[in-house]
Design a protein around this motif. Structure first.
Motif, PDB file in Angstrom:
ATOM      1  N   GLY A 154      22.865   5.782  -1.543  1.00 19.59           N
ATOM      2  CA  GLY A 154      23.346   4.992  -0.411  1.00 19.59           C
ATOM      3  C   GLY A 154      24.785   4.551  -0.572  1.00 19.59           C
ATOM      4  O   GLY A 154      25.271   4.384  -1.686  1.00 19.59           O
ATOM      5  N   CYS A 155      25.455   4.356   0.553  1.00 13.67           N
ATOM      6  CA  CYS A 155      26.889   4.034   0.530  1.00 13.67           C
ATOM      7  C   CYS A 155      27.173   2.629   0.014  1.00 13.67           C
ATOM      8  O   CYS A 155      28.308   2.313  -0.283  1.00 13.67           O
ATOM      9  CB  CYS A 155      27.503   4.234   1.911  1.00 13.67           C
ATOM     10  N   ARG A 156      26.156   1.798  -0.095  1.00 12.13           N
ATOM     11  CA  ARG A 156      26.384   0.479  -0.678  1.00 12.13           C
ATOM     12  C   ARG A 156      26.527   0.593  -2.194  1.00 12.13           C
ATOM     13  O   ARG A 156      27.005  -0.323  -2.844  1.00 12.13           O
ATOM     14  CB  ARG A 156      25.256  -0.466  -0.304  1.00 12.13           C
ATOM     15  N   ASN A 157      26.111   1.740  -2.753  1.00 12.15           N
ATOM     16  CA  ASN A 157      26.151   1.953  -4.193  1.00 12.15           C
ATOM     17  C   ASN A 157      27.141   3.023  -4.642  1.00 12.15           C
ATOM     18  O   ASN A 157      27.534   3.045  -5.794  1.00 12.15           O
ATOM     19  CB  ASN A 157      24.756   2.363  -4.695  1.00 12.15           C
ATOM     20  N   GLN A 158      27.490   3.916  -3.750  1.00 11.76           N
ATOM     21  CA  GLN A 158      28.375   5.032  -4.101  1.00 11.76           C
ATOM     22  C   GLN A 158      29.048   5.563  -2.848  1.00 11.76           C
ATOM     23  O   GLN A 158      28.654   5.225  -1.745  1.00 11.76           O
ATOM     24  CB  GLN A 158      27.570   6.159  -4.749  1.00 11.76           C
ATOM     25  N   GLU A 208      34.057  -2.405   4.016  1.00 15.38           N
ATOM     26  CA  GLU A 208      34.374  -2.961   2.699  1.00 15.38           C
ATOM     27  C   GLU A 208      35.744  -3.633   2.688  1.00 15.38           C
ATOM     28  O   GLU A 208      35.914  -4.682   2.075  1.00 15.38           O
ATOM     29  CB  GLU A 208      34.284  -1.886   1.636  1.00 15.38           C
ATOM     30  N   ALA A 209      36.717  -3.028   3.382  1.00 14.88           N
ATOM     31  CA  ALA A 209      38.055  -3.616   3.428  1.00 14.88           C
ATOM     32  C   ALA A 209      38.039  -4.987   4.100  1.00 14.88           C
ATOM     33  O   ALA A 209      38.826  -5.865   3.761  1.00 14.88           O
ATOM     34  CB  ALA A 209      39.017  -2.675   4.163  1.00 14.88           C
ATOM     35  N   ARG A 210      37.124  -5.175   5.026  1.00 16.42           N
ATOM     36  CA  ARG A 210      36.998  -6.457   5.728  1.00 16.42           C
ATOM     37  C   ARG A 210      36.088  -7.437   4.981  1.00 16.42           C
ATOM     38  O   ARG A 210      35.912  -8.569   5.415  1.00 16.42           O
ATOM     39  CB  ARG A 210      36.468  -6.227   7.130  1.00 16.42           C
ATOM     40  N   GLY A 211      35.489  -6.960   3.887  1.00 11.40           N
ATOM     41  CA  GLY A 211      34.649  -7.832   3.069  1.00 11.40           C
ATOM     42  C   GLY A 211      33.255  -8.072   3.639  1.00 11.40           C
ATOM     43  O   GLY A 211      32.622  -9.071   3.323  1.00 11.40           O
ATOM     44  N   HIS A 212      32.771  -7.155   4.467  1.00 11.04           N
ATOM     45  CA  HIS A 212      31.455  -7.313   5.088  1.00 11.04           C
ATOM     46  C   HIS A 212      30.391  -6.500   4.356  1.00 11.04           C
ATOM     47  O   HIS A 212      30.670  -5.430   3.828  1.00 11.04           O
ATOM     48  CB  HIS A 212      31.489  -6.862   6.547  1.00 11.04           C
ATOM     49  N   ASP A 213      29.165  -7.001   4.392  1.00 12.05           N
ATOM     50  CA  ASP A 213      28.034  -6.250   3.835  1.00 12.05           C
ATOM     51  C   ASP A 213      27.656  -5.096   4.740  1.00 12.05           C
ATOM     52  O   ASP A 213      27.222  -4.050   4.277  1.00 12.05           O
ATOM     53  CB  ASP A 213      26.814  -7.158   3.656  1.00 12.05           C
ATOM     54  N   CYS A 244      28.283  -3.586   9.183  1.00 11.48           N
ATOM     55  CA  CYS A 244      29.085  -3.701  10.401  1.00 11.48           C
ATOM     56  C   CYS A 244      28.574  -4.760  11.380  1.00 11.48           C
ATOM     57  O   CYS A 244      29.347  -5.277  12.180  1.00 11.48           O
ATOM     58  CB  CYS A 244      29.140  -2.350  11.105  1.00 11.48           C
ATOM     59  N   GLY A 245      27.313  -5.082  11.327  1.00  7.77           N
ATOM     60  CA  GLY A 245      26.742  -6.045  12.274  1.00  7.77           C
ATOM     61  C   GLY A 245      27.340  -7.432  12.189  1.00  7.77           C
ATOM     62  O   GLY A 245      27.260  -8.199  13.143  1.00  7.77           O
ATOM     63  N   VAL A 246      27.949  -7.778  11.059  1.00 10.55           N
ATOM     64  CA  VAL A 246      28.539  -9.112  10.907  1.00 10.55           C
ATOM     65  C   VAL A 246      30.032  -9.145  11.228  1.00 10.55           C
ATOM     66  O   VAL A 246      30.660 -10.190  11.137  1.00 10.55           O
ATOM     67  CB  VAL A 246      28.279  -9.685   9.491  1.00 10.55           C
ATOM     68  N   CYS A 247      30.572  -8.023  11.615  1.00 13.47           N
ATOM     69  CA  CYS A 247      32.002  -7.926  11.922  1.00 13.47           C
ATOM     70  C   CYS A 247      32.295  -8.516  13.300  1.00 13.47           C
ATOM     71  O   CYS A 247      31.531  -8.313  14.246  1.00 13.47           O
ATOM     72  CB  CYS A 247      32.435  -6.459  11.877  1.00 13.47           C
ATOM     73  N   GLY A 248      33.399  -9.203  13.417  1.00 10.08           N
ATOM     74  CA  GLY A 248      33.825  -9.762  14.696  1.00 10.08           C
ATOM     75  C   GLY A 248      34.169  -8.708  15.724  1.00 10.08           C
ATOM     76  O   GLY A 248      34.194  -8.988  16.923  1.00 10.08           O
ATOM     77  N   ASP A 249      34.411  -7.485  15.283  1.00 12.32           N
ATOM     78  CA  ASP A 249      34.725  -6.381  16.189  1.00 12.32           C
ATOM     79  C   ASP A 249      33.517  -5.496  16.495  1.00 12.32           C
ATOM     80  O   ASP A 249      33.660  -4.431  17.099  1.00 12.32           O
ATOM     81  CB  ASP A 249      35.838  -5.508  15.599  1.00 12.32           C
ATOM     82  N   PHE A 250      32.331  -5.907  16.086  1.00 11.80           N
ATOM     83  CA  PHE A 250      31.107  -5.130  16.326  1.00 11.80           C
ATOM     84  C   PHE A 250      30.806  -5.108  17.816  1.00 11.80           C
ATOM     85  O   PHE A 250      30.832  -6.144  18.462  1.00 11.80           O
ATOM     86  CB  PHE A 250      29.930  -5.786  15.581  1.00 11.80           C
TER      87      PHE A 250
END
Length: 85
Positions: free
Chosen positions: A22-26, A40-45, A47-53
């Motif tokens: 999975g991409c959270r690991n590799q 990752e650059a935005r520091g989010h776990d 995309c659902g928590v992004c302000g631009d979602f």
């Protein structure tokens, strides 16, 4: 959470074939992922928590003719994760 974009890695048929964890690991087995990089650059776990979602990048990725899910399932998964489901 299994991914950044909402794909359910546990249901992915390529997981066993490629040894993907999975991409959270590799990095994804298929190469660099622009969605993963942005998240990752935005520091989010995910995309659902992004302000631009839902951004243009994620939308085009989810509905990609060859690799997308076609019905927006990834986007709904991100929405559920953002709610804590």
């Amino acid at each position: 959470m299994e991914s950044r974009c909402g794909i359910l890695c546990s249901a992915c048929t390529y997981r066993e074939k490629t040894g993907c964890t999975g991409c959270r690991n590799q990095q994804p087995f298929w190469g660099a992922c622009p969605v993963r990089g942005c998240c990752e650059a935005r520091g989010h776990d995910h995309c659902g928590v992004c302000g631009d979602f839902v951004c243009k990048l994620l939308h085009s990725f989810a509905y990609d003719a060859e690799h997308g899910d076609g019905a927006g399932a990834r986007l709904e998964t991100c929405r559920r994760w953002a709610k804590g489901d």
